[in-house]
Design an enzyme around this catalytic site. Structure first.
Site, short mmCIF file in Angstrom:
data_model
loop_
_atom_site.label_atom_id
_atom_site.label_comp_id
_atom_site.label_asym_id
_atom_site.label_seq_id
_atom_site.Cartn_x
_atom_site.Cartn_y
_atom_site.Cartn_z
CE LYS A 130 25.73 40.37 10.10
NZ LYS A 130 25.32 39.29 10.99
N1 PMP Z 1 27.93 34.09 12.37
C1 PMP Z 1 26.72 34.66 12.40
C2 PMP Z 1 25.55 33.87 11.97
C3 PMP Z 1 26.57 35.99 12.83
O1 PMP Z 1 25.37 36.55 12.86
C4 PMP Z 1 27.71 36.69 13.25
C5 PMP Z 1 27.56 38.11 13.74
N2 PMP Z 1 27.64 39.03 12.70
C6 PMP Z 1 28.94 36.06 13.20
C7 PMP Z 1 29.03 34.75 12.75
C8 PMP Z 1 30.21 36.76 13.60
O2 PMP Z 1 30.54 37.71 12.64
P1 PMP Z 1 31.29 39.05 13.05
O3 PMP Z 1 32.43 38.66 13.88
O4 PMP Z 1 31.70 39.61 11.75
O5 PMP Z 1 30.31 39.88 13.79
#
Ligand code: PMP
Length: 311
Positions: free
Chosen positions: A158
């Site tokens: 991320k």
């Molecule tokens: N995909 C992407 C590209 C994201 O930025 C996010 C947000 N963090 C998610 C999926 C969903 O992840 P999460 O549920 O852990 O926030």
């Protein structure tokens, strides 16, 4: 409302919001060489803010750092404390979104690609009311942009740099009159939205693309899996999803920390089901709201923020 909060946290200290800065020539600012987490803190019925699944977010931050050989000077306990401190210092009285960002600082000789041990961390939080799309739903397109893939720009890490892909896709969608968009991966199957995972309901079954479909391993979708099992007796199936399955799905919703559970009411202007948020989506939204606000179960997912900054 777009009023900046008073305080942020950087490299071990609470600082005025304006002083939470990174240098223009740092690798983090210039090249997006950072890793981050977005964490929601919810105002509970008791009036206190609780960060949701903070430990899981910090664990994913560590995994992102590991892949980039990034080292920082703070433990998870210190980062969790930083989050609480920022919430307390700003005395938020509404739901907030916390961002924890670990970044590479200036490299040796300002070389943007050279490995550097020089890193920093900042934690900021802003007011984050629920999206109106939670009630209304959103119209989605299928993006003309493909999702980045694990062999070149791994979505599992991320990092801020990955969001160049998300930005291209989201801006194209908004210019085309859509609220959001769904990206296909390099194999042409469904991956995710620019900032959230996607779940489809077909014939009473909940389906999401697997972690190998070019997606971030989402924490919200994992929460949904748990709630679906616990309250509805449904197992979230992880398998590849074809584009045309989205056209004939009974229900679709997005899952993300910031987005929460967002019903998708059309895809490429074709109505999803009746064109209104579906019953399973509505039920899971209600269970999600209950759990994030501490009305039902899973206290281990909630970290209370103190009302005042600890001395
Ligand atoms: N995909 C992407 C590209 C994201 O930025 C996010 C947000 N963090 C998610 C999926 C969903 O992840 P999460 O549920 O852990 O926030």
């Amino acid at each position: 409302m777009n009023i900046a909060p008073a305080y942020a946290w950087q490299n071990g200290k609470l600082v005025p919001w304006e002083q939470c800065v990174v240098h223009a020539r740092s690798q983090g600012a210039f090249w997006g060489a950072n890793v981050f987490e977005g964490v929601r803190a919810y105002l509970g019925d008791d009036g206190a803010l609780h960060a949701f699944r903070l430990d899981d977010h910090l664990a994913r931050l560590r995994r992102s750092m590991k892949s980039l050989h990034m080292r920082i000077d703070h433990t998870d306990a210190e980062l969790a404390h930083a989050c609480s401190t920022v919430l307390a210092a700003n005395a938020f009285d509404c739901d907030t979104h916390i961002c924890v960002v670990a970044y590479f600082d200036e490299g040796p000789n300002f070389d943007p690609l050279a490995y550097t041990d020089s890193t920093g961390v900042h934690v900021t939080a802003i007011r984050a009311p629920r999206s109106p799309g939670f009630e209304r739903g959103v119209a989605a397109s299928i993006s003309s942009w493909r999702r980045i893939s694990d062999d070149s720009m791994p979505p599992r890490i991320k990092t801020g740099a990955n969001y160049h892909n998300s930005r291209l896709a989201q801006h194209e969608a908004v210019r085309g009159g859509f609220g959001t968009t769904l990206l296909l991966n390099q194999r042409g199957t469904v991956s995710e939205a620019p900032g959230s995972c996607v779940v489809m309901v077909r014939d009473g079954e909940l389906v999401t693309p697997p972690g190998t479909s070019g997606v971030l391993e989402g924490i919200t979708v994992a929460t949904v899996a748990k709630l679906a099992e616990q309250h509805l007796g449904l197992t979230l199936r992880r398998r590849e999803i074809d584009r045309t399955e989205l056209y004939i799905a009974d229900e679709i919703f997005l899952c993300g920390t910031l987005a929460e559970l967002l019903p998708v009411t059309s895809v490429d202007r074709l109505p999803v089901g009746t064109g209104k948020p579906g019953p399973l989506t509505r039920s899971l939204q209600a269970h999600y709201d209950d759990v994030v606000r501490g009305r039902t179960g899973h206290p281990e997912w909630r970290t209370a923020a103190p009302k005042e900054v600890a001395a």
